[in-house]
Design an enzyme around this catalytic site. Structure first.
Site, PDB file in Angstrom:
ATOM      1  N   HIS A 476       0.833  -1.204   0.000  1.00 37.59           N
ATOM      2  CA  HIS A 476       0.000   0.000   0.000  1.00 37.59           C
ATOM      3  C   HIS A 476       0.866   1.253   0.000  1.00 37.59           C
ATOM      4  O   HIS A 476       0.697   2.145  -0.840  1.00 37.59           O
ATOM      5  CB  HIS A 476      -0.906  -0.012   1.231  1.00 37.59           C
ATOM      6  N   GLU A 477       1.787   1.327   0.937  1.00 39.41           N
ATOM      7  CA  GLU A 477       2.602   2.528   1.057  1.00 39.41           C
ATOM      8  C   GLU A 477       3.512   2.723  -0.150  1.00 39.41           C
ATOM      9  O   GLU A 477       3.719   3.847  -0.616  1.00 39.41           O
ATOM     10  CB  GLU A 477       3.425   2.492   2.350  1.00 39.41           C
ATOM     11  N   HIS A 480       1.842   4.580  -2.826  1.00 39.45           N
ATOM     12  CA  HIS A 480       1.900   6.035  -2.672  1.00 39.45           C
ATOM     13  C   HIS A 480       3.225   6.581  -3.208  1.00 39.45           C
ATOM     14  O   HIS A 480       3.268   7.635  -3.844  1.00 39.45           O
ATOM     15  CB  HIS A 480       1.762   6.425  -1.202  1.00 39.45           C
ATOM     16  N   HIS A 483       3.054   6.787  -6.866  1.00 39.94           N
ATOM     17  CA  HIS A 483       2.196   7.911  -7.268  1.00 39.94           C
ATOM     18  C   HIS A 483       3.020   9.202  -7.260  1.00 39.94           C
ATOM     19  O   HIS A 483       2.927  10.023  -8.185  1.00 39.94           O
ATOM     20  CB  HIS A 483       1.015   8.017  -6.306  1.00 39.94           C
ATOM     21  N   GLU A 505      -6.337   7.609  -1.350  1.00 34.94           N
ATOM     22  CA  GLU A 505      -5.982   6.250  -0.948  1.00 34.94           C
ATOM     23  C   GLU A 505      -6.277   5.210  -2.026  1.00 34.94           C
ATOM     24  O   GLU A 505      -5.716   4.109  -1.998  1.00 34.94           O
ATOM     25  CB  GLU A 505      -6.719   5.871   0.340  1.00 34.94           C
ATOM     26  N   TYR A 615     -11.248   6.717   3.326  1.00 29.07           N
ATOM     27  CA  TYR A 615     -10.639   5.394   3.205  1.00 29.07           C
ATOM     28  C   TYR A 615     -11.630   4.392   2.607  1.00 29.07           C
ATOM     29  O   TYR A 615     -11.295   3.607   1.722  1.00 29.07           O
ATOM     30  CB  TYR A 615     -10.162   4.900   4.574  1.00 29.07           C
TER      31      TYR A 615
END
Length: 681
Positions: A476-477, A480, A483, A505, A615
């Site tokens: 998940h992180e 980011h 991105h 998110e 979220y």
């Protein structure tokens, strides 16, 4: 936290979130991080002086000079975003408490400064004049001018002086309080000591990694890698109760007052700007648009989860009764908050035959990282190069450069700081350190970011072994981070993750799916002793366990969303009571008496105020993207990956999220895939 200086927007999303600050990295190699306290102070002062001079220059533009306004704005945004975090970021990661303190002071100074710049009506008036008389050369430039004007109005610059000054004073105080809230959390050293018997059920291998006091008792801190394994595995209810109550009481004495003052200030500011509540003010600039839309969304989700949650809790109660009888403890007939993680773990093991202690042996950090980097490189057509010889804020930190595999364009860099230490930011986040954007000469400034996590650390006789939930957080992180790196915007204002907060998110949530697909799981796993693969039966059970406890985990998120909307649709709040009420409404039981989870709920002082619903809201879009594009084409499809990269990551915030979604999906998004993923259809 969101800070703006007439269009300079700094996004910080704490705890499973994004945070944006900045350093100056112009070439594919690291820069020095050996700043002294004096360097931080002087650098901060110089930056503020430079930015003020730039805004003075904009304010002084005459009618026949207005065409210069756009370029002046772009370069001002870029310089501030490229330098401010060089002095702010050490507060989150430096092992030196003096450097952290100096960095916090820099953040306070820059925060106050941004409010001052954000309150400059002279600059706002010039931008409005530019908008009235000149057509910007590109669609993104036009969007920039519109956003700067919108931000000015949201700062009250279109109002009379008394109201403008009122908004300015409130913004200054809000910034001060938010910084202090986070500092209190980072500085907290709460811990508990337990005997071996009190930690019954916790694996011996885990206990080996804990410090012990003179009495031989084990030290358990409130850091995630230590707290949650005990909450999940300890069979002694009294221990779990003590741990959870302590966790829910962190910073209660210092941060409760801060958060409740923030609630009052936010409401007062919203009223000055003509809004009924803070939620109305915030949501006016989000995908959801209105608090009634958010309320309807949350209530619908709570209602849909009632039946499956009841069924899951009935299962927990049976397990609790059996355990109480075995341990000769009194059975209360209630699933308490401190029971939830424990019986979720047992349910997963019994119903899906997933032993997380066994499973983590197949997820050594080195193997997971290699697989993660390979997957992201392959699907997004990127090339990562580790910079082996570099200095950094800590010896464990790694640095990578990122190139476009097609044309070898240097896109940026990312740091990886993955294990806990004292004084470090305590959750998982990506800190955007430098915006990727165009420079004045037409060349590009590469993006830089830092992945800051707190994964299970290695022990004396074993490498770092990750729980599957940690692998999911890692993916998940890192999404980011990609991105931040892959966005290719003209303006620093729109770089990276600077999209609507209730969409931010979604790109990373979608990438969590790779942790539930056998094809990708095989690439990131292998036993730490001999690299043998996860056995087929365990792999099958792991993939199936995605639906384990889904109502409980979803409802936990809904508690936070309901609480957030409750306190931000009022002029004041008793945050402890409000959180307990939300817990009762969604989970069926109040929060533990005498605690206040909200006092360590970093999102409420870190940019998610009145936006935590995002979220769940963004997860609807993430599942739609995954099922529509990747599930059909294959999770390792580079064609699907490039479509995602160009449609969702590359635009940054230069396009409305709904338009990015329609471009990728070829239709309006819907919630069908989301409810399918939750097992509700």
């Amino acid at each position: 936290m969101i800070r703006s200086v007439i269009g300079i927007i700094e996004r910080r999303v704490h705890s499973f979130q994004i945070r944006t600050v900045a350093i100056n990295v112009m070439e594919p190699q690291m820069k020095q991080w050996n700043l002294s306290c004096e360097d931080i102070k002087n650098g901060t002062d110089n930056l503020m002086s430079n930015i003020k001079a730039r805004y003075d220059k904009i304010a002084a533009l005459q009618p026949n000079e207005l065409e210069k306004c756009l370029d002046f704005l772009k370069e001002t945004h870029r310089e501030f975003d490229t330098m401010s975090g060089f002095y702010e970021f050490p507060s989150q990661v430096s092992p030196d408490d003096k450097i952290r303190d100096a960095s916090v002071e820099a953040e306070k100074s820059l925060s106050k400064f941004t409010v001052e710049m954000n309150s400059r009506k002279d600059v706002f008036d010039v931008v409005c004049s530019y908008n009235d008389t000149i057509t910007p050369p590109t669609a993104e430039s036009k969007r920039l001018i519109a956003r700067v004007i919108r931000d000015g109005k949201r700062a009250g610059l279109h109002l009379d002086k008394e109201k403008r000054d009122g908004v300015k004073d409130i913004n200054t105080r809000i910034s001060e309080l938010q910084i202090q809230f986070q500092k209190n959390m980072n500085d907290d050293k709460t811990c508990l000591f337990f005997s071996h018997d009190e930690l019954n059920g916790v694996p011996q291998e885990f206990l080996k990694g804990l410090d012990q006091n003179e009495e031989g008792k084990y030290k358990v801190t409130m850091q995630y890698p230590l707290l949650y394994p005990v909450l999940k595995q300890c069979s002694i209810e009294a221990t779990r109760r003590k741990l959870l109550i302590t966790r829910y009481s962190m910073c209660k004495d210092s941060n409760t007052e801060i958060l409740e003052e923030l609630v009052k200030l936010r409401h007062k500011k919203a009223a000055l700007l003509g809004y009924d509540t803070h939620a109305d003010f915030v949501l006016d600039a989000r995908m959801a648009k209105t608090k009634s839309n958010v309320k309807a969304f949350l209530e619908d989700m709570v209602a849909k989860m009632k039946s499956p949650l009841k069924k899951e809790f009935e299962g927990f109660l049976k397990l609790k009764e059996e355990e109480c009888e075995k341990n000769k403890e009194e059975y209360s007939g209630v699933v308490e908050p401190w029971d939830i993680y424990h019986f979720m773990q047992i349910t997963e093991k019994q119903q899906y035959s997933v032993d997380n202690e066994l499973l983590k042996e197949y997820f050594p950090m080195k193997r997971v990282t290699e697989g993660l980097l390979r997957i992201y490189q392959d699907i997004f057509n990127l090339r990562f190069v580790e910079i082996a010889d570099h200095e950094c804020w800590h010896e464990d930190v790694k640095l990578y450069s990122v190139f476009d595999k097609q044309n070898e364009q240097f896109l940026g860099q990312f740091y990886m700081d993955l294990h806990p230490r004292e004084g470090k930011y305590g959750h998982a986040a990506v800190f955007g350190l430098q915006p990727g954007c165009e420079l004045a000469d037409g060349s590009r400034q590469p993006a830089v970011c830092a992945l800051v996590c707190n994964f299970t650390a290695p022990t004396a006789d074993k490498p770092s072994l990750l729980y599957h939930s940690e692998v999911e957080t890692y993916f998940h992180e890192f999404g980011h981070a990609m991105h931040q790196i892959c966005a290719q915007t003209e303006c620093a204002y729109f770089s990276g993750t600077r999209v609507e907060r209730d969409f931010v998110e979604a790109p990373s949530q979608m990438l969590e799916n790779w942790c539930w697909e056998e094809e990708s799981l095989r690439l990131m796993s292998g036993h730490y002793k001999d690299e043998s693969p996860i056995p087929d039966d365990l792999m099958t059970n792991l993939v199936a366990s995605k639906l384990a406890n889904v109502a409980t985990t979803t409802s936990r998120q809904l508690v936070f969303g309901v609480f957030d909307q409750d306190i931000h649709t009022k002029d004041s709040a008793d945050t402890a009571q409000s959180f307990s009420n939300a817990h009762l409404k969604v989970m069926g039981s109040p929060a533990p008496s005498g605690t206040n989870f909200a006092a360590q709920f970093g999102h409420m002082a870190g940019g998610y105020d009145s936006q935590y619903y995002g979220y769940m809201w963004s997860e609807v879009y993430s599942e739609d993207m995954f099922q529509t594009v990747f599930k059909h084409a294959g999770v390792l499809s580079s064609e699907a990956g490039m479509k995602y990269r160009t449609s969702i990551l590359q635009p940054g915030g230069s396009t409305d999220a709904i338009d990015m979604l329609k471009n990728m999906l070829g239709r309006e998004p819907n919630s069908d895939a989301f409810f399918k993923a939750k097992g509700l259809v």
